[in-house]
Design an enzyme around this catalytic site. Structure first.
Site, PDB file in Angstrom:
ATOM      1  N   ARG A   1       0.831  -1.219   0.000  1.00 15.76           N
ATOM      2  CA  ARG A   1       0.000   0.000   0.000  1.00 15.76           C
ATOM      3  C   ARG A   1       0.861   1.262   0.000  1.00 15.76           C
ATOM      4  O   ARG A   1       0.448   2.310  -0.472  1.00 15.76           O
ATOM      5  CB  ARG A   1      -0.943  -0.007   1.210  1.00 15.76           C
ATOM      6  CG  ARG A   1      -2.007   1.108   1.184  1.00 15.76           C
ATOM      7  CD  ARG A   1      -2.954   0.970   2.358  1.00 15.76           C
ATOM      8  NE  ARG A   1      -4.087   1.898   2.311  1.00 15.76           N
ATOM      9  CZ  ARG A   1      -4.324   2.837   3.215  1.00 15.76           C
ATOM     10  NH1 ARG A   1      -3.500   2.988   4.255  1.00 15.76           N
ATOM     11  NH2 ARG A   1      -5.382   3.627   3.114  1.00 15.76           N
TER      12      ARG A   1
ATOM     13  N   ILE B   1      -7.941   7.124  -0.752  1.00 13.83           N
ATOM     14  CA  ILE B   1      -7.635   5.698  -0.808  1.00 13.83           C
ATOM     15  C   ILE B   1      -8.322   5.075   0.402  1.00 13.83           C
ATOM     16  O   ILE B   1      -8.164   5.546   1.524  1.00 13.83           O
ATOM     17  CB  ILE B   1      -6.109   5.437  -0.812  1.00 13.83           C
ATOM     18  CG1 ILE B   1      -5.811   3.929  -0.839  1.00 13.83           C
ATOM     19  CG2 ILE B   1      -5.406   6.106   0.352  1.00 13.83           C
ATOM     20  CD1 ILE B   1      -4.311   3.604  -1.015  1.00 13.83           C
ATOM     21  N   SER B   2      -9.145   4.072   0.167  1.00 10.29           N
ATOM     22  CA  SER B   2      -9.944   3.480   1.254  1.00 10.29           C
ATOM     23  C   SER B   2      -9.054   2.851   2.318  1.00 10.29           C
ATOM     24  O   SER B   2      -7.919   2.459   2.046  1.00 10.29           O
ATOM     25  CB  SER B   2     -10.885   2.404   0.695  1.00 10.29           C
ATOM     26  OG  SER B   2     -11.806   2.961  -0.201  1.00 10.29           O
ATOM     27  N   GLN B   3      -9.602   2.755   3.532  1.00  6.22           N
ATOM     28  CA  GLN B   3      -8.832   2.086   4.576  1.00  6.22           C
ATOM     29  C   GLN B   3      -8.685   0.613   4.215  1.00  6.22           C
ATOM     30  O   GLN B   3      -9.593   0.002   3.639  1.00  6.22           O
ATOM     31  CB  GLN B   3      -9.471   2.275   5.940  1.00  6.22           C
ATOM     32  CG  GLN B   3     -10.794   1.598   6.160  1.00  6.22           C
ATOM     33  CD  GLN B   3     -11.424   2.068   7.452  1.00  6.22           C
ATOM     34  OE1 GLN B   3     -12.126   3.067   7.491  1.00  6.22           O
ATOM     35  NE2 GLN B   3     -11.180   1.325   8.525  1.00  6.22           N
TER      36      GLN B   3
END
Length: 219
Positions: free
Chosen positions: A40, A66-68
């Site tokens: 990530r 950006i999603s968790q």
């Protein structure tokens, strides 16, 4: 020798990252393996780069996020991707979710209305030698009729209701996972299965995503 503590710290952060995924309910071994293989940290730039391994959403360009990681994991798990599947992702963003999916399926088509995000994600996929992602700058709310039908569809922005064009591009027996609800209220992550006789809807959990916007962005 001076780099060793930094490398150990990075390894520890990645270990905590995977532990956080499991503790939030990401238990599918294939999904965990795919997320372990995709760093990530490569998808988070600038001021927030040092927070890449925390379980939190982070800002990216074009006013997007950006999603968790735990939400990425839970959405991927809910999608139940198979190795022969062709997947449509609506909302490329940083490209992180598409990269995770690419390790689980045959092909990923990912669409973003922001040309900059699509271009930067495509460059990153090329750098990472991920050959099975097709990145398109376009209006994701309309899907990709020329490539349909899809085994799986994943939407990373919230619509008030599942968009009709996307429902129509899902194969019989296919699954779509998406958040639904108004952007300023609680949204729900739902799983839609297409049956011979219609659609089956299953509510999974509350979430918060940016809204799904029709048309191309002006950037």
């Amino acid at each position: 020798m001076n780099d060793l503590p930094e490398e150990e710290d990075l390894a520890e952060r990645k270990m905590r990252f995977l532990f956080a995924l499991r503790s939030k309910g990401v238990t599918d071994a294939r999904v965990l393996g795919a997320m372990e293989r995709v760093d990530r940290g490569l998808f988070v730039k600038g001021l927030f780069a040092d927070r890449a391994y925390e379980d939190m959403p982070l800002p990216i360009a074009c006013g997007q996020t950006i999603s968790q990681p735990s939400v990425v994991g839970l959405m991927t798990q809910a999608l139940r991707p198979g190795p022969r599947d062709t997947v449509l992702e609506v909302g490329t963003g940083s490209g992180y979710q598409a990269a995770v999916l690419a390790g689980l399926v045959r092909r990923v088509y990912t669409v973003d209305r922001h040309r900059r995000l699509a271009r930067e994600a495509e460059d990153l996929f090329r750098t990472l030698h991920i050959p099975n992602i097709v990145t398109i700058a376009g209006d994701g709310s309309r899907g990709l009729p020329d490539q349909a039908p899809f085994d799986r569809i994943l939407v990373t922005a919230a619509a008030e209701d599942p968009p009709g064009p996307l429902l129509s591009q899902l194969k019989i027996g296919g699954i779509m996972v998406l958040p639904v609800g108004q952007s300023d209220t609680v949204q729900s992550l739902i799983r839609v299965r297409r049956l011979d006789t219609g659609f089956d809807y299953e509510e999974l959990r509350p979430v918060r995503f940016v809204p799904l916007v029709e048309g191309m962005a002006s950037d």
